[in-house]
Design a protein around this motif. Structure first.
Motif, PDB file in Angstrom:
ATOM      1  N   THR A 220       0.582  -1.037   0.227  1.00 23.94           N
ATOM      2  CA  THR A 220       0.236   0.142   0.414  1.00 23.94           C
ATOM      3  C   THR A 220       0.430   1.091   0.206  1.00 23.94           C
ATOM      4  N   VAL A 248      -2.328   4.915   3.912  1.00 21.53           N
ATOM      5  CA  VAL A 248      -3.652   5.771   3.609  1.00 21.53           C
ATOM      6  C   VAL A 248      -4.066   7.161   3.826  1.00 21.53           C
ATOM      7  N   ALA A 258      -5.300   9.727  -2.560  1.00 19.83           N
ATOM      8  CA  ALA A 258      -5.400   8.496  -1.868  1.00 19.83           C
ATOM      9  C   ALA A 258      -7.057   7.950  -1.456  1.00 19.83           C
TER      10      ALA A 258
END
Length: 458
Positions: A220, A248, A258
């Motif tokens: 991620t 995130v 994002a």
């Protein structure tokens, strides 16, 4: 046909009020406190919520995987979606290595043709990127396929290297597409899987133990970094790990575009489910896997404070018998996925709104408005407003149902939430003004759903 919905509590992402809704020519034509006109059909919604139809932007219908095919096709899957209050889906067409994107799109369009009872669009899964494919991305965006999914796992099948991912991100900056990312460090996972099998660890729980949260967090972080360098948005699909959510959140705190979704299974199920006896844990083999129950509160916080923007399902059902059993003696051969397209709305309402974790408006935003906005469907979908499609759900907040494979409509022989009681259920569903569900019965025919040409980012 003119339909009048009377006396319900109309709820959008920002409003809540009692009123009437008039539907004409597939669209919402008028909203008022008390509309007094002749109508072909009048629906009494008193005491119930009138919601914009759910938008599920992550489904896998009629999808080949691991030597078998997901158990719901575009008829059974969209029927189940409608019974659960979802009126639009965005599924995934798969470009296999050596194929063109258009061949993949045409293949999936044929799968849906004549079957879907609600509207549908497609993301494009890209597994092979070259100059020709990059040019095809531009053409597909113009044709309404405005998002592309890339994988950081499944080497040799779906996985793209970082250079290809970066090229796709750069291209999306030119054509206005949105890149969706399956973020797991596939190479690390492959090593852990090989070592587990070599040690004789074959049970379903090792699927989760070989896909640690940090492998999701690392990928991620890397996906967001690549998007930042390309100066484009990124959308992380099926986020399961609190550690990945941290990545995130940090990016969003820095002002980066994002975005991420989570799924009901990560909010209501946990690693404990893998311990079910007699291969029962195979029901929960999905990627990313279920995580520690103690981490779920962080996901709920992410939903409440907009670090997570959507709740989608990743609906990818495989029957326990004959399909999941392909991996009875090797967890790595268990087809990945679980059913959820029908239970999403009731689960999130019961476990989110009724418990005070999220507001009713936020519930609508997470299940309808935000996905419609992110993926080029708003305001046609995702809200109740004059001019919007008449995708409307009459939702009874006080009706309690028991989730069970025997009574639900998904074409699979188990339900991950078997026996769970939830309060809050769909009563009536309209898709572009057509009745799809009425009095607990299917009222639409296969093929009544239409392909959704979605807008690109402006």
């Amino acid at each position: 046909m003119r339909t009048l919905i009377k006396g319900g509590t109309i709820v959008t992402a920002v409003d809540r009020y009692v009123g009437d809704v008039l539907v004409e020519e597939e669209k919402i034509s008028l909203i008022g406190r008390s509309i007094d006109v002749a109508a072909d059909k009048v629906i009494d919604a008193a005491g119930k919520y009138v919601l914009p139809g759910g938008v599920d932007v992550h489904t896998h219908l009629d999808m080949p995987f691991g030597g078998t095919t997901s158990a719901d096709d575009f008829h059974s899957g969209t029927v189940a979606a409608a019974f659960g209050g979802t009126t639009s889906i965005v599924d995934f067409a798969i470009q296999y290595k050596g194929q063109t994107l258009h061949h993949a799109w045409e293949t999936w369009m044929k799968k849906a043709e004549g079957k879907a009872v609600i509207d549908y669009g497609f993301h494009m899964i890209m597994t092979d990127l070259n100059d020709h494919v990059e040019a095809e991305m531009d053409a597909l965006v113009k044709q309404g396929v405005t998002s592309f999914k890339l994988f950081m796992a499944y080497r040799g099948v779906f996985m793209l290297d970082d250079a290809s991912i970066f090229k796709a991100l750069l291209r999306s900056g030119q054509n206005g597409a949105t890149i969706c990312m399956h973020a797991e460090n596939g190479d690390v996972i492959d090593v852990l899987v090989q070592r587990a099998l070599a040690a004789g660890h074959t049970a379903p729980k090792y699927h989760a133990l070989t896909r640690p949260p940090r492998a999701e967090a690392e990928a991620t972080h890397r996906a967001i970094a690549l998007a930042e360098m390309a100066d484009v948005p990124i959308y992380i699909v099926h986020l399961s790990a609190a550690e990945a959510l941290d990545m995130v959140t940090e990016a969003r705190d820095r002002g980066l575009p994002a975005y991420a979704e989570t799924c009901p299974q990560y909010l209501f199920l946990s690693f404990d489910n893998y311990e079910e006896p007699d291969f029962g844990g195979a029901k929960y083999v999905m990627s990313p896997p279920l995580r520690d129950r103690a981490k779920q509160d962080q996901l709920w916080r992410g939903l409440a404070f907009n670090d997570l923007q959507c709740v989608s399902t990743d609906h990818c059902p495989f029957c326990l018998k004959e399909q999941k059993e392909l991996g009875r003696h090797d967890f790595s051969k268990i087809p990945n996925g679980a059913p959820g397209i029908e239970t999403r709305m009731s689960l999130v309402y019961d476990g989110g709104v009724r418990t005070g974790r999220i507001s009713l408006n936020r519930f609508v935003e997470l299940t309808s408005t935000a996905p419609a906005k992110i993926f080029g469907l708003f305001p046609r979908k995702g809200t109740i407003a004059p001019g919007s499609d008449a995708d409307i759900v009459i939702f009874d907040p006080n009706r309690t149902i028991t989730l069970s494979a025997r009574t639900l409509h998904m074409n699979v022989d188990y339900n991950p939430y078997e026996g769970r009681q939830v309060t809050g259920a769909t009563d009536t569903v309209l898709s572009r003004g057509r009745l799809v569900i009425e009095n607990g019965q299917l009222a639409a025919r296969g093929g009544s759903g239409s392909f959704l040409k979605r807008a690109a980012r402006s």
